[in-house]
Structures are given as structure tokens and as C-alpha cells.
Design an enzyme around this catalytic site. Sequence first.
Site, PDB file in Angstrom:
ATOM      1  N   GLY A  20       0.828  -1.209   0.000  1.00 19.10           N
ATOM      2  CA  GLY A  20       0.000   0.000   0.000  1.00 19.10           C
ATOM      3  C   GLY A  20       0.857   1.251   0.000  1.00 19.10           C
ATOM      4  N   PHE A  21       0.266   2.369   0.438  1.00 23.19           N
ATOM      5  CA  PHE A  21       0.979   3.644   0.446  1.00 23.19           C
ATOM      6  C   PHE A  21       2.300   3.553   1.218  1.00 23.19           C
ATOM      7  CE2 PHE A  21      -3.468   5.255  -0.104  1.00 23.19           C
ATOM      8  CZ  PHE A  21      -3.272   5.884  -1.324  1.00 23.19           C
ATOM      9  N   GLY A  22       2.224   3.051   2.455  1.00 24.99           N
ATOM     10  CA  GLY A  22       3.411   3.001   3.302  1.00 24.99           C
ATOM     11  C   GLY A  22       4.450   2.029   2.801  1.00 24.99           C
ATOM     12  N   GLU A 174     -18.501  10.558   0.542  1.00 22.37           N
ATOM     13  CA  GLU A 174     -18.168  10.513  -0.882  1.00 22.37           C
ATOM     14  C   GLU A 174     -18.998   9.462  -1.611  1.00 22.37           C
ATOM     15  OE1 GLU A 174     -13.560  12.111  -0.487  1.00 22.37           O
ATOM     16  OE2 GLU A 174     -13.954   9.959  -0.668  1.00 22.37           O
ATOM     17  N   GLN A 321      -1.151  10.047   3.958  1.00 23.49           N
ATOM     18  CA  GLN A 321       0.074  10.792   4.260  1.00 23.49           C
ATOM     19  C   GLN A 321       0.854  10.239   5.461  1.00 23.49           C
ATOM     20  OE1 GLN A 321       2.171  13.080   3.008  1.00 23.49           O
ATOM     21  NE2 GLN A 321       1.019  12.762   1.129  1.00 23.49           N
TER      22      GLN A 321
END
Length: 452
Positions: A20-22, A174, A321
Site C-alpha cells: 500500500g501507500f506506506g 463521498e 500521508q
Amino acid sequence: MSESVATVQKRPHVVVVGGGFGGIAAVRKLKRADVDVTLIDRHNYNTFNPLLYQVATASLNPGDITWFLRAIRAKQSNVRFLKGTVMSMDHEAKTLHLDGGLDVKYDQLVIAVGVTANFFGVPGAEEYSMPLYRRSQALAVRDRMFAGLEDAAINGQDRDLRIIVVGGGATGVETAGAFAELRNNDMPTTYPELDTDRVHITLIEMLPHVLGPFHPKLRDYARKSLEKRGVDLRLETAVKEVRPDGVLVEHDGQQEFLEAGIVVWASGITAHSAVKEWNVPQGRGGRIETDEHLRVKGMDGVYAIGDVSVSPDEPLPQLAQPAIQGGKHVAKVIAAGVAGKSLPKPFKYKDKGTMATIGRSSAVAEIKFMPRLTGFPAWIIWVALHIATLLGNRNRFATLTNLTAKYLVWGSHNAIVGETPPVVAKTPSTLESHAPRLGAGKKAAKKATADK
């Protein structure tokens, strides 16, 4: 004649679990480190989770938001990818046991597996609701929606239809906003057999407001924007039970059953159950406890980053983030140790802000060093940031094209659909020419009145 045997010095082996992102941030930051990196994930693709709801609501292809993890080798030769699921961990032997009987040895381990839906023990929630954390789940929601609409076009013209979204955070807001826009703008054209006034999008939230982490001004804007789109907001309402045909809710001590064809679960997250088998200390929500350098507490050479980690002293928001910054920090710590250098300063999250969109030209944004934004300016920033953050130029271009078709070419009505089961008429009937519409919705009704 004598032979000399040369001893080959192996480089430290860094294993990253989770693409994933990390995980990807950590791998990329180790590009120039004197280490060999193995990236392990149960899928061979990365999923851009912030846009999963766009797949679920037929605006994006699943390929637009997924990226082939093996492509990471295109710009980094010290990494290899391994598809597999970690079943257990032996930290004394520094060995991971994967499904299929494969073991992986490590010198340094980075756990970046993300999280999954938390159903909070609500009866029936796990069995009958539909979370949005994987590509397959988003496709399941999309296909269930169109299967229900196709059936209703033949068999359900005389009854109400409902989609329920549980959870008033960014994902819930959303998703509900996207469903409402599909109903308001597409269905009058694509499903003329149905009365859109009888198609309900309901958002359920226990708190008295949506978007809890945001400023009250932005919460209020989001609420009004949802109501403007015709979303049925049920605030201060608890889900007591999820059933195959709907949800039992409670508000002010009064219970009510809401019949629904789809229940999307966007309320809370927790660590995967497999983490219990990994011999790591777990804290709130089953998340792995870490220290100031994101090292797993009490363990040497083991790190946890992103949503699956938690620092008891300073919990971080479960967003992209913190995972990206955490991945980069851990890579710096590992690289410094390998090079014999002093460790960097303890990890400090730099909050760049957060945002959420409600629909076309409607979003909220809290960005550092900028005033709070709502409406079109926030929406433009939201679109630009999400496209820029996607992995791969092909994905960025495809997403830009599809979102342009949705938001700028407003009348295209070209939904991205999949397979749906055959529709069987419950009552034998014959169609002749164009069957009269039983209901045209508010917009069509107003137009008809204006044309008279």
C-alpha cells in the site's frame, strides 16, 4: 596447487509486508541503500483506496486505480516482489511463514498491511453489508447495484428502492454523494422505467454531524451539500442489526427497519485478524504498537507503519500521508543502520491537511497554510491531488479521462458496468413499442410542466 574459497557477503534482507501507500514508500526510499528488498502482498497490485468508491459507483474502471506491483522493478533493481499471504511470524528465527508452504527470512521487517472494516459486533453487519477496502468489494457493490436496477426496471416499478451507506466519514460521504448524483443525473435517462423519487440514498451516522474530524463550518457545508443532492441523512442514528433485506436502526430510542438492496459499510476500521498470529504487541483496534521510530515495541529490526500501526503516545490519523511519511522514515532508519550512521530524529508527522468530496464542484478541504475551502476550489484541488497521487502515468491519464467524462461531459451517461444475472419477470408481461413511464422523477416532472 591450492584453491581459495571466497566468502560471499550477503547484503541485509529487508522484507516489506504490504504494497500500500506506506509499503511502497518504504521500498522506494531504500532504492540506494545497500540492501536487498522483498515486497510481499497477497495481491500483485496496489489499490488506490481513496477512489474505490468511484469504481463502486461506475465512474472508474478497476484498472484505473490499481497498479502492477512488479512494475516497481522498472526503476529499482534491488527489489523483488513475492505474492503471498503471511500466516505467522517467528521473530526469534526472523522467519515469515506464508501460505503455500513458503518461508521468508529477514534481517529487517516492515509491516505495512493496512486495515479492514470494523463491524463493532453489530449483528449481521459482517454477513450482509458490503465494505469498500478491496477492488473486488468495489466491483461487488457496482454489480449488485446494476443487477438490482435491471431487475427493478422489469419487476420493481411499483416499489421503493434504497441504498444505505453506514458511516459519515469521508468514505461514507463521498460514496453517498456519488450514488445520489448517479440517481439524479443518469437514471432519468438510462432507467426511464423507474421513478427516481422512489430511489433513496440513505446515509446513517451515529454522531450529530458528518465528517467528524473536520471543522464545524466544513461539516455543515457537507451536510447541506448532501441534502441538496437528495441524500436521506439519518444523523444520531445507530445501526442495531443488518439483515439480508435492510437495516434496523434506532434514533431517540425509537427503532425503525429500513428496507434496502445494498448496505455499504463505511464505519470504522480495525486490524486484520491475521495480525494476532504474528507475535507482535497490539493496542487499540488491534493495531501494532510502535515507538518514536515506528519500531514495534520490544522488538529489534521490526517496524510497523500506516494504518496497522499505533503509537500510544501520539496516535496518527489513518490516512495516506501518515503511511507515506512513516514508510520513508523507516527506510531512513534502516539505511542509516546498514551504513553505520546515527539514526535520524524521531518520526514526526507533518500534517498537510485533509479533504473530502461530495460530488461535482462540491468538496471540503483543510490544507496547511491555506484558508478552509469549500465548493469548486476545494473540488478542483481534490481532483488534482488524487490524480497526481495515483501510481503510474497510465492510471493518471485513464482516471483523468474518465472523471472528465463524468464531471465535464455531464450528459454522457456512460457508466462503467459489468456482468449482471438474467432478469426473470415475476409476472408474465408483453412490451409493445415504448412502455409508458410510471414515474419520471422531479426533474422530468418540472420539465414536462414547463413545456406545457
